[in-house]
Write a protein that holds these residues in place. Structure first.
Motif, PDB file in Angstrom:
ATOM      1  N   THR A   1       1.030  -1.408   0.066  1.00 53.51           N
ATOM      2  CA  THR A   1       0.009  -0.170   0.106  1.00 53.51           C
ATOM      3  C   THR A   1       0.804   1.296   0.021  1.00 53.51           C
ATOM      4  OG1 THR A   1      -1.722  -1.197   1.307  1.00 53.51           O
ATOM      5  CG2 THR A   1      -1.917   1.268   1.244  1.00 53.51           C
ATOM      6  N   THR A   2       2.019   1.406   0.684  1.00 59.93           N
ATOM      7  CA  THR A   2       2.886   2.439   0.893  1.00 59.93           C
ATOM      8  C   THR A   2       3.908   2.073  -0.087  1.00 59.93           C
ATOM      9  OG1 THR A   2       4.017   1.365   2.770  1.00 59.93           O
ATOM     10  CG2 THR A   2       2.044   2.923   3.139  1.00 59.93           C
ATOM     11  N   ASN A   3       4.000   1.320  -0.780  1.00 58.34           N
ATOM     12  CA  ASN A   3       5.197   1.243  -1.849  1.00 58.34           C
ATOM     13  C   ASN A   3       5.269   2.135  -2.871  1.00 58.34           C
ATOM     14  OD1 ASN A   3       7.178   0.100  -3.620  1.00 58.34           O
ATOM     15  ND2 ASN A   3       6.494  -1.776  -3.422  1.00 58.34           N
ATOM     16  N   CYS A   4       6.215   3.220  -2.629  1.00 56.02           N
ATOM     17  CA  CYS A   4       6.370   4.095  -3.474  1.00 56.02           C
ATOM     18  C   CYS A   4       6.522   3.768  -5.095  1.00 56.02           C
ATOM     19  CB  CYS A   4       7.332   5.107  -2.985  1.00 56.02           C
ATOM     20  SG  CYS A   4       9.080   4.427  -2.713  1.00 56.02           S
ATOM     21  N   ALA A   5       6.860   2.594  -5.263  1.00 56.30           N
ATOM     22  CA  ALA A   5       7.020   2.078  -6.820  1.00 56.30           C
ATOM     23  C   ALA A   5       5.647   2.140  -7.406  1.00 56.30           C
ATOM     24  CB  ALA A   5       7.819   0.791  -6.647  1.00 56.30           C
ATOM     25  N   ILE A   6       4.550   1.880  -6.683  1.00 58.95           N
ATOM     26  CA  ILE A   6       3.434   1.675  -7.436  1.00 58.95           C
ATOM     27  C   ILE A   6       2.827   3.098  -7.557  1.00 58.95           C
ATOM     28  CG2 ILE A   6       0.913   0.978  -6.971  1.00 58.95           C
ATOM     29  CD1 ILE A   6       2.311  -1.639  -5.649  1.00 58.95           C
ATOM     30  N   LEU A   7       3.007   3.959  -6.650  1.00 59.55           N
ATOM     31  CA  LEU A   7       2.594   5.481  -6.886  1.00 59.55           C
ATOM     32  C   LEU A   7       3.527   5.855  -7.817  1.00 59.55           C
ATOM     33  CD1 LEU A   7       0.809   7.685  -5.740  1.00 59.55           C
ATOM     34  CD2 LEU A   7       2.611   8.232  -3.983  1.00 59.55           C
ATOM     35  N   GLY A   8       4.591   5.862  -7.762  1.00 54.67           N
ATOM     36  CA  GLY A   8       5.475   6.512  -8.894  1.00 54.67           C
ATOM     37  C   GLY A   8       5.039   5.977 -10.347  1.00 54.67           C
ATOM     38  N   LEU A   9       4.712   4.786 -10.457  1.00 56.92           N
ATOM     39  CA  LEU A   9       4.089   4.249 -11.567  1.00 56.92           C
ATOM     40  C   LEU A   9       2.952   4.937 -12.203  1.00 56.92           C
ATOM     41  CD1 LEU A   9       4.098   1.722 -13.921  1.00 56.92           C
ATOM     42  CD2 LEU A   9       2.042   1.166 -12.442  1.00 56.92           C
ATOM     43  N   ALA A  10       2.005   5.224 -11.172  1.00 57.79           N
ATOM     44  CA  ALA A  10       0.917   6.109 -11.729  1.00 57.79           C
ATOM     45  C   ALA A  10       1.184   7.375 -11.903  1.00 57.79           C
ATOM     46  CB  ALA A  10      -0.192   5.904 -10.294  1.00 57.79           C
ATOM     47  N   LEU A  11       2.197   8.003 -11.268  1.00 61.34           N
ATOM     48  CA  LEU A  11       2.469   9.390 -11.290  1.00 61.34           C
ATOM     49  C   LEU A  11       3.482   9.582 -12.682  1.00 61.34           C
ATOM     50  CD1 LEU A  11       3.317  10.573  -8.125  1.00 61.34           C
ATOM     51  CD2 LEU A  11       1.470  11.124  -9.191  1.00 61.34           C
ATOM     52  N   PHE A  12       4.294   8.599 -13.106  1.00 59.89           N
ATOM     53  CA  PHE A  12       4.935   8.553 -14.168  1.00 59.89           C
ATOM     54  C   PHE A  12       4.256   8.253 -15.323  1.00 59.89           C
ATOM     55  CE2 PHE A  12       9.197   6.831 -11.547  1.00 59.89           C
ATOM     56  CZ  PHE A  12       9.381   8.259 -11.020  1.00 59.89           C
ATOM     57  N   GLN A  13       3.378   7.419 -15.522  1.00 63.52           N
ATOM     58  CA  GLN A  13       2.726   7.200 -16.708  1.00 63.52           C
ATOM     59  C   GLN A  13       1.775   8.361 -17.091  1.00 63.52           C
ATOM     60  OE1 GLN A  13       0.261   3.669 -15.685  1.00 63.52           O
ATOM     61  NE2 GLN A  13      -1.409   4.855 -15.835  1.00 63.52           N
ATOM     62  N   THR A  14       1.158   9.091 -16.042  1.00 60.08           N
ATOM     63  CA  THR A  14       0.395  10.098 -16.412  1.00 60.08           C
ATOM     64  C   THR A  14       1.308  11.216 -16.905  1.00 60.08           C
ATOM     65  OG1 THR A  14       0.499  10.780 -14.052  1.00 60.08           O
ATOM     66  CG2 THR A  14      -1.520   9.649 -14.862  1.00 60.08           C
ATOM     67  N   GLN A  15       2.461  11.690 -16.354  1.00 59.14           N
ATOM     68  CA  GLN A  15       3.503  12.544 -16.669  1.00 59.14           C
ATOM     69  C   GLN A  15       3.979  12.558 -18.154  1.00 59.14           C
ATOM     70  OE1 GLN A  15       7.047  12.437 -14.481  1.00 59.14           O
ATOM     71  NE2 GLN A  15       7.445  14.515 -14.986  1.00 59.14           N
ATOM     72  N   LYS A  16       3.978  11.017 -18.474  1.00 66.45           N
ATOM     73  CA  LYS A  16       4.547  10.799 -19.931  1.00 66.45           C
ATOM     74  C   LYS A  16       3.297  10.721 -20.694  1.00 66.45           C
ATOM     75  CE  LYS A  16       8.399   8.106 -18.110  1.00 66.45           C
ATOM     76  NZ  LYS A  16       9.392   7.087 -18.418  1.00 66.45           N
ATOM     77  N   GLY A  17       2.191  11.041 -20.290  1.00 64.97           N
ATOM     78  CA  GLY A  17       1.177  11.116 -21.455  1.00 64.97           C
ATOM     79  C   GLY A  17       0.876   9.885 -22.103  1.00 64.97           C
ATOM     80  N   TYR A  18       0.976   8.760 -21.226  1.00 69.49           N
ATOM     81  CA  TYR A  18       0.723   7.385 -21.890  1.00 69.49           C
ATOM     82  C   TYR A  18      -0.798   7.070 -22.130  1.00 69.49           C
ATOM     83  CZ  TYR A  18       5.649   5.992 -21.619  1.00 69.49           C
ATOM     84  OH  TYR A  18       6.868   5.688 -21.656  1.00 69.49           O
ATOM     85  N   GLY A  19      -1.106   6.346 -23.174  1.00 73.03           N
ATOM     86  CA  GLY A  19      -2.508   6.026 -23.393  1.00 73.03           C
ATOM     87  C   GLY A  19      -2.668   4.826 -22.555  1.00 73.03           C
ATOM     88  N   MET A  20      -4.043   4.082 -22.763  1.00 71.55           N
ATOM     89  CA  MET A  20      -4.275   2.820 -22.104  1.00 71.55           C
ATOM     90  C   MET A  20      -3.257   1.914 -22.448  1.00 71.55           C
ATOM     91  SD  MET A  20      -5.906   1.348 -19.839  1.00 71.55           S
ATOM     92  CE  MET A  20      -7.738   1.853 -19.731  1.00 71.55           C
ATOM     93  N   VAL A  21      -3.047   1.439 -23.450  1.00 73.06           N
ATOM     94  CA  VAL A  21      -2.179   0.367 -23.947  1.00 73.06           C
ATOM     95  C   VAL A  21      -0.856   0.477 -23.404  1.00 73.06           C
ATOM     96  CG1 VAL A  21      -1.158  -1.016 -25.932  1.00 73.06           C
ATOM     97  CG2 VAL A  21      -3.659  -0.175 -25.752  1.00 73.06           C
ATOM     98  N   GLU A  22      -0.088   1.821 -23.543  1.00 74.78           N
ATOM     99  CA  GLU A  22       1.040   2.160 -23.322  1.00 74.78           C
ATOM    100  C   GLU A  22       1.298   2.107 -21.758  1.00 74.78           C
ATOM    101  OE1 GLU A  22      -0.648   4.242 -25.160  1.00 74.78           O
ATOM    102  OE2 GLU A  22       0.602   4.149 -27.257  1.00 74.78           O
ATOM    103  N   SER A  23       0.151   2.391 -20.692  1.00 74.73           N
ATOM    104  CA  SER A  23       0.201   2.305 -19.545  1.00 74.73           C
ATOM    105  C   SER A  23       0.534   0.971 -19.262  1.00 74.73           C
ATOM    106  CB  SER A  23      -1.046   3.192 -19.004  1.00 74.73           C
ATOM    107  OG  SER A  23      -1.172   4.293 -19.265  1.00 74.73           O
ATOM    108  N   LEU A  24      -0.492   0.054 -19.848  1.00 73.25           N
ATOM    109  CA  LEU A  24      -0.506  -1.393 -19.295  1.00 73.25           C
ATOM    110  C   LEU A  24       0.927  -1.928 -19.647  1.00 73.25           C
ATOM    111  CD1 LEU A  24      -3.933  -2.808 -20.548  1.00 73.25           C
ATOM    112  CD2 LEU A  24      -3.079  -2.560 -18.229  1.00 73.25           C
ATOM    113  N   VAL A  25       1.507  -1.582 -20.675  1.00 71.40           N
ATOM    114  CA  VAL A  25       2.854  -2.068 -21.040  1.00 71.40           C
ATOM    115  C   VAL A  25       3.624  -1.458 -20.165  1.00 71.40           C
ATOM    116  CG1 VAL A  25       4.683  -2.071 -22.749  1.00 71.40           C
ATOM    117  CG2 VAL A  25       2.407  -2.418 -23.326  1.00 71.40           C
TER     118      VAL A  25
END
Length: 193
Positions: free
Chosen positions: A112-136
Motif C-alpha cells: 500500500t505504501t510502496n512508492c514504486a506503485i505510486l511512482g508508476l501511476a505518476l510517471f505514466q500520467t506525466q509521460k502522457g501514456y494512453g491505455m495500452v502504453e500504460s499497461l505495457v
C-alpha cells in the motif's frame, strides 16, 4: 510526446529505468522479502498485479479528473486506488495461500505504501501514456521489480553457504549486493538512446 514503441516502453521500465535499481523506489520489500527466492517471486507477482490494476485505474482517474477540471485531486485518488487494490490482493492471498500470506508477513500490506506503485501511476500520467502504453509500462515495471527481487534473493540464498567476513554479514552484505546490482543496471542506460 514523441511516439515510443511498446517494446521500448517495456524495456525502459524493466531494465533501463528499473524502479528498484535505478529510481530506488520500493526498497522496503526489496530488502525485506528477498531472503528466499520463492517468497521474492511471489511478492514480485503480487506487486506486478497491483501495478497493473493501479495503472488502469490511474489512467481512468486521470482522464476523469482532467475532464472535470480537478487534476489537483490526482495524488489522493491514486493513493485510495492503490490502498484498495492492495486490500483485495491481501484478502485473496490470505484465502488462497495462507502459507504465502504468513511468509510475506507485514510486507504484503506494505505494498500500500510502496512508492514504486505510486511512482508508476505518476510517471505514466506525466509521460502522457494512453491505455495500452500504460499497461505495457506497468507490466515492464512489474517485471523489473520482480527481476530485482529474484536477483537479490538468488544471491542471498547462495551467500548463506559462503564464508563471509563478519564485518559484512547480514544487512551490510545485502546493501553491498544491492549497490552492485544497481551499478550493473546502470549499464542498461545506454539502451535508452
Amino acid at each position: 510526446m514523441k511516439e515510443e514503441s511498446l517494446w521500448y516502453i517495456f524495456i525502459n521500465a524493466s531494465l533501463i529505468n528499473n524502479f528498484v535499481l535505478a529510481y530506488f523506489l520500493g526498497i522496503c520489500p526489496f530488502l525485506g522479502v528477498s531472503g528466499k527466492l520463492e517468497t521474492a517471486t511471489k511478492m514480485g507477482g503480487a506487486v506486478t498485479f497491483v501495478m497493473l490494476i493501479s495503472s488502469v485505474c490511474a489512467y481512468g482517474i486521470n482522464a476523469f479528473l482532467i475532464a472535470v477540471g480537478a487534476p489537483f485531486l490526482q495524488l489522493i485518488s491514486f493513493i485510495v486506488v492503490i490502498a484498495s487494490t492492495v486490500q483485495l490482493v491481501e484478502m485473496f492471498v490470505r484465502k488462497m495461500s495462507p502459507a504465502l500470506f504468513r511468509a510475506l508477513g507485514i510486507f504484503l500490506p506494505l505494498i500500500t505504501t510502496n512508492c514504486a506503485i505510486l511512482g508508476l501511476a505518476l510517471f505514466q500520467t506525466q509521460k502522457g501514456y494512453g491505455m495500452v502504453e500504460s499497461l505495457v509500462y506497468a507490466l515492464g515495471a512489474g517485471a523489473g521489480f520482480t527481476l530485482a527481487l529474484v536477483l537479490i534473493a538468488g544471491l542471498r540464498e547462495r551467500l548463506e553457504f559462503a564464508e563471509v567476513p563478519g564485518v559484512v554479514k547480514g544487512t551490510a552484505l545485502t546493501l553491498l549486493i544491492a549497490g552492485i546490482l544497481s551499478l550493473s543496471f546502470m549499464g542498461f542506460a545506454g539502451l535508452g538512446g
